[in-house]
Design a protein around this motif. Structure first.
Motif, mmCIF file in Angstrom:
data_model
loop_
_atom_site.group_PDB
_atom_site.id
_atom_site.type_symbol
_atom_site.label_atom_id
_atom_site.label_comp_id
_atom_site.label_asym_id
_atom_site.label_seq_id
_atom_site.Cartn_x
_atom_site.Cartn_y
_atom_site.Cartn_z
ATOM 1 N N GLN A 282 -30.134 36.240 12.568
ATOM 2 C CA GLN A 282 -31.188 36.249 13.590
ATOM 3 C C GLN A 282 -30.707 37.087 14.771
ATOM 4 O OE1 GLN A 282 -31.492 32.017 14.260
ATOM 5 N NE2 GLN A 282 -33.053 31.754 12.687
ATOM 6 N N ASN A 283 -31.382 38.203 14.995
ATOM 7 C CA ASN A 283 -31.071 39.090 16.120
ATOM 8 C C ASN A 283 -29.568 39.380 16.216
ATOM 9 O OD1 ASN A 283 -31.580 40.650 18.414
ATOM 10 N ND2 ASN A 283 -31.361 38.909 19.784
ATOM 11 N N GLN B 126 -26.111 40.957 16.613
ATOM 12 C CA GLN B 126 -25.572 42.130 17.324
ATOM 13 C C GLN B 126 -24.061 42.135 17.180
ATOM 14 O OE1 GLN B 126 -27.268 41.682 21.383
ATOM 15 N NE2 GLN B 126 -28.688 40.383 20.251
ATOM 16 N N GLY C 21 -29.184 44.014 16.754
ATOM 17 C CA GLY C 21 -30.203 42.961 16.717
ATOM 18 C C GLY C 21 -31.016 42.958 15.437
ATOM 19 N N ASP D 200 -32.487 41.168 11.780
ATOM 20 C CA ASP D 200 -32.896 39.915 11.131
ATOM 21 C C ASP D 200 -32.860 40.144 9.626
ATOM 22 O OD1 ASP D 200 -33.580 38.522 13.539
ATOM 23 O OD2 ASP D 200 -35.410 39.721 13.635
ATOM 24 N N GLY E 222 -26.772 36.909 18.962
ATOM 25 C CA GLY E 222 -27.577 36.474 17.822
ATOM 26 C C GLY E 222 -26.876 35.378 17.043
ATOM 27 N N LYS F 289 -29.966 49.338 12.978
ATOM 28 C CA LYS F 289 -31.216 48.572 12.953
ATOM 29 C C LYS F 289 -31.770 48.548 11.535
ATOM 30 C CE LYS F 289 -32.927 49.173 17.606
ATOM 31 N NZ LYS F 289 -33.279 50.193 18.553
#
Length: 244
Positions: free
Chosen positions: A13-14, A16, A27, A29, A64, A219
């Motif tokens: 979750q998010n 980093q 970030g 998921d 995260g 990402k």
């Protein structure tokens, strides 16, 4: 330890991750359900290996959460994650080159005390990897790249993983050997081990995986079934060398 089948085995979750002052993972998921074979593809330097190392507990995270079996494991050290069933086969294999093949395999079971279970798992690995069985008493550093990769996978299986993290298993190997490695990965998946695979060979990875995530510059830019991603013109152009 609560294992809720209605929640993913692994959830990022998010997430980093930074090192050397650079934000390598920005970030993301990601969900992985029990029994799935999911691949993470992307160019070199996209943050794929960094992500696997963070899940295994080898790298600290900057922000995260990592949830495993519904529990937040951000601060759980790597050896405790291994005990809970998270095994990493690192890029470059990371085998003990001066130990024999058998000693390497047994190192995978160092957290276990169940002697009979270990012997049974060794036999299963020998059945799955006959080449490894032929080389049991050989020093691991003298094996070919493909054989070393099989030893690395066998060693990880000796820890009885629930979640197997595979980092670039086909790297630097001849096409025929790569085929064999992927057959092994498939048979591990059929045994019910959940697999997250980072792979440079996007074509092969997407053919084998139920789902895939595409990572670019830290990402996640695309996600979908293996078939959908294989058919996606952007993916074909960027990773399968086709001109759209």
């Amino acid at each position: 330890m609560h294992t809720n089948p209605s929640s993913p085995l692994l959830q990022l979750q998010n997430l980093q991750i930074s090192y050397g002052g650079i934000q390598a993972v920005k970030g993301i998921d990601l969900d992985l359900w029990a029994g799935e074979l999911v691949c993470l593809i992307g160019a070199n330097g996209a943050g794929k290996t960094t992500t696997l190392n963070a899940i295994a507990g080898v790298l600290p995270i900057a922000g995260g959460s990592i949830l495993y079996q519904g529990d937040k494991v951000n601060a759980v050290p790597a050896h405790k994650r291994l005990r809970r069933g998270v095994a990493l086969v690192p890029e470059g294999r990371g085998i003990f080159t001066r130990l024999t093949v058998e000693e390497n395999l047994r190192m995978g079971a160092y957290t276990r005390k169940d002697k009979a279970g270990i012997e049974a798992d060794l036999e299963r690995v020998y059945t799955m990897l006959p080449r490894v069985k032929e080389r049991l008493h050989q020093v691991a550093g003298t094996l070919s790249g493909g054989e070393q990769q099989m030893v690395a996978i066998g060693r990880a299986l000796l820890s009885r993983p629930r979640l197997l993290l595979l980092d670039e298993p086909s790297m630097g190997l001849a096409p025929l050997v790569v085929e064999k490695i992927f057959e092994v990965v498939q048979s591990v998946a059929r045994d019910g081990v959940t697999i997250l695979l980072v792979e440079q060979n996007a074509n092969l990875a997407l053919e084998f995986a139920q789902r895939g995530y595409v990572m670019e510059s830290g990402k996640i830019t695309l996600t979908g079934s293996g078939g959908d991603l294989l058919a996606n013109p952007k993916v074909r152009e960027a990773y399968l060398g086709e001109v759209a």
